[in-house]
Enzyme design. Sequence first.
Site, mmCIF file in Angstrom:
data_model
loop_
_atom_site.group_PDB
_atom_site.id
_atom_site.type_symbol
_atom_site.label_atom_id
_atom_site.label_comp_id
_atom_site.label_asym_id
_atom_site.label_seq_id
_atom_site.Cartn_x
_atom_site.Cartn_y
_atom_site.Cartn_z
ATOM 1 N N ASP A 175 -0.753 -18.546 2.526
ATOM 2 C CA ASP A 175 -1.811 -19.540 2.111
ATOM 3 C C ASP A 175 -2.200 -20.367 2.961
ATOM 4 O O ASP A 175 -3.517 -20.862 3.013
ATOM 5 C CB ASP A 175 -0.982 -20.150 0.882
ATOM 6 C CG ASP A 175 0.418 -20.881 1.167
ATOM 7 O OD1 ASP A 175 0.643 -20.464 2.143
ATOM 8 O OD2 ASP A 175 1.102 -21.265 0.217
ATOM 9 N N ASP A 198 -11.416 -10.402 5.228
ATOM 10 C CA ASP A 198 -12.440 -10.546 4.427
ATOM 11 C C ASP A 198 -12.773 -12.007 4.624
ATOM 12 O O ASP A 198 -13.969 -12.340 4.668
ATOM 13 C CB ASP A 198 -12.480 -10.303 2.906
ATOM 14 C CG ASP A 198 -12.842 -8.876 2.654
ATOM 15 O OD1 ASP A 198 -12.945 -7.877 3.485
ATOM 16 O OD2 ASP A 198 -13.506 -8.793 1.347
ATOM 17 N N TYR A 247 0.646 -1.283 -0.136
ATOM 18 C CA TYR A 247 0.145 -0.013 0.007
ATOM 19 C C TYR A 247 0.976 1.208 0.051
ATOM 20 O O TYR A 247 0.263 2.468 0.143
ATOM 21 C CB TYR A 247 -0.992 0.052 1.307
ATOM 22 C CG TYR A 247 -2.119 -0.806 1.117
ATOM 23 C CD1 TYR A 247 -1.891 -2.306 1.099
ATOM 24 C CD2 TYR A 247 -3.391 -0.241 1.156
ATOM 25 C CE1 TYR A 247 -3.150 -3.023 1.064
ATOM 26 C CE2 TYR A 247 -4.450 -1.269 1.158
ATOM 27 C CZ TYR A 247 -4.280 -2.499 0.898
ATOM 28 O OH TYR A 247 -5.216 -3.516 0.906
ATOM 29 N N LYS A 251 5.307 -14.907 4.223
ATOM 30 C CA LYS A 251 5.573 -15.647 3.163
ATOM 31 C C LYS A 251 7.204 -15.847 2.901
ATOM 32 O O LYS A 251 7.755 -15.330 1.900
ATOM 33 C CB LYS A 251 4.914 -15.014 1.766
ATOM 34 C CG LYS A 251 5.083 -15.823 0.522
ATOM 35 C CD LYS A 251 3.740 -17.033 0.509
ATOM 36 C CE LYS A 251 3.970 -17.971 -0.763
ATOM 37 N NZ LYS A 251 3.430 -19.296 -0.596
ATOM 38 N N ASP A 271 -5.717 -7.386 4.495
ATOM 39 C CA ASP A 271 -6.695 -7.101 4.002
ATOM 40 C C ASP A 271 -7.316 -8.303 3.452
ATOM 41 O O ASP A 271 -8.812 -8.362 3.730
ATOM 42 C CB ASP A 271 -6.413 -6.153 2.872
ATOM 43 C CG ASP A 271 -7.552 -5.768 1.853
ATOM 44 O OD1 ASP A 271 -8.460 -5.345 2.580
ATOM 45 O OD2 ASP A 271 -7.632 -5.777 0.705
HETATM 46 C C1 IPM Z 1 -10.581 -2.320 3.806
HETATM 47 C C2 IPM Z 1 -10.645 -1.861 2.164
HETATM 48 C C3 IPM Z 1 -9.552 -0.700 1.820
HETATM 49 C C4 IPM Z 1 -8.218 -1.550 1.988
HETATM 50 C C5 IPM Z 1 -9.614 -0.350 0.553
HETATM 51 C C6 IPM Z 1 -11.097 0.003 0.049
HETATM 52 C C7 IPM Z 1 -8.394 0.862 0.026
HETATM 53 O O1 IPM Z 1 -10.608 -2.945 1.475
HETATM 54 O O2 IPM Z 1 -10.589 -1.275 4.425
HETATM 55 O O3 IPM Z 1 -10.341 -3.701 4.023
HETATM 56 O O4 IPM Z 1 -7.708 -2.055 1.042
HETATM 57 O O5 IPM Z 1 -7.756 -1.306 2.953
HETATM 58 MN MN MN Z 2 -10.603 -4.968 2.621
#
Ligand code: IPM
Ligand code: MN
Length: 348
Positions: A224, A252, A139, A190, A248
């Site tokens: 992984d 999810d 990032y 990794k 990130d």
């Molecule tokens: C998150 C989002 C952000 C990230 C994006 C929207 C920049 O996916 O907060 O998880 O990648 O951090």
């Molecule tokens: Mn995200």
Amino acid sequence: MPHKSYKIAVIPGDGIGPEVTNVAFEILSKVARKHNVTYIERVFPFGGEHYLRTGEVLSNESIDELRKYDVIYLGAIGSPKVKPGILEKGILLNIRFTLDQYINLRPVKLYPGVETPIKGKGSAEIDFVVVRENSGGLYSGVGGIMMKGTKDEIAINSKVYNYKQVERCVRYAFEVARNRPRKLLALVGKTNVLTYVFDLWERVFNELGEKEFPDVRREYYHVDAAAMHMIKNPEKFDVMVTTNMFGDILTDIGAVIQGGMGMASSGNINPEKNTPSMFEPVHGSAPDIAGQNKANPLAAVMTIKMMLEFLGENSAAKDIDKSLMKVSPMNLERMSTRDVAKALIENI
Ligand code: IPM
Ligand code: MN
Ligand code: NAD
């Protein structure tokens, strides 16, 4: 003893952002009254509409304005009408980087009675915290494009870390682990491929662990395998520390195993409190369901709970948690945003 009044900057943002932020602040206002917590909020318009109308993504003056607040609350950013990256980098990442919110704290906790897609697992097995590095890595914006549009085109995004960035993040993660009963910290990396970056991470992890945190057990997973274990054996994890991009992606997965994108909260934290920290749900603006009264607002409410904990308002935070415990096992898929809000309020 009267305490000071907190100053909260609110950025509802785009898509479902305003819908879930409304619910979050209804709950905050009710809980605050009950616990004598006083605050003033100011709503900022940043997001897709504001950009299209005024041309401002987020100016330096606006960031300086945000600095005056104790905390920032953000709903979600991102609009199908704006090219990807402009708002996300210009607002979200800009705030995270400029205000040096170098920790992204993302709990993965299945509330009792909530359904997880992971067969045979329940709230006893799914209860860990991801400490996502929030200032660097892929990032960092280091990279570029050469000879764009030709077959010789070169595109580079570099994973960049310095010692201090790694050290401050890993130290924070050790402290989180030390304060939990299991005292177990996993580094997720990794080391078998990204041998430069993870050589640095692994060295810092082991050095700090040996010198300052001998009471915390250390483990290492390749990313992984960690993704696999989060689904197969989520009970392996207590605290996980990882890079910005891996964090990130893994969070999810974390959101899904704790009941869905509508169930995951996060804090972008500056632990030294030199600058305001920012609290936001893990989910985005969900354009596919925006404006339909369908979004699950629980992530946004959990985010308020995190914000109150950060401010030291633990009894108010606990009250929100109790309400969440009552409402989260309900059939949320069938409930509208407003129905969930009503149920939460009735349970405070
Ligand atoms: C998150 C989002 C952000 C990230 C994006 C929207 C920049 O996916 O907060 O998880 O990648 O951090
Ligand atoms: Mn995200
Ligand atoms: P998303 O999280 O917005 O949506 C992914 C899926 O999850 C969608 O099907 C959506 O309907 C569902 N979902 C998300 N939140 C939900 C909720 N509260 N209740 C019920 N369902 C929910 O991710 P995306 O589709 O990849 O991104 C959409 C936009 O949001 C993009 O512009 C992206 O850059 C942005 N984004 C912003 C943030 C943020 O502001 N923190 C985080 C992630 C993505």
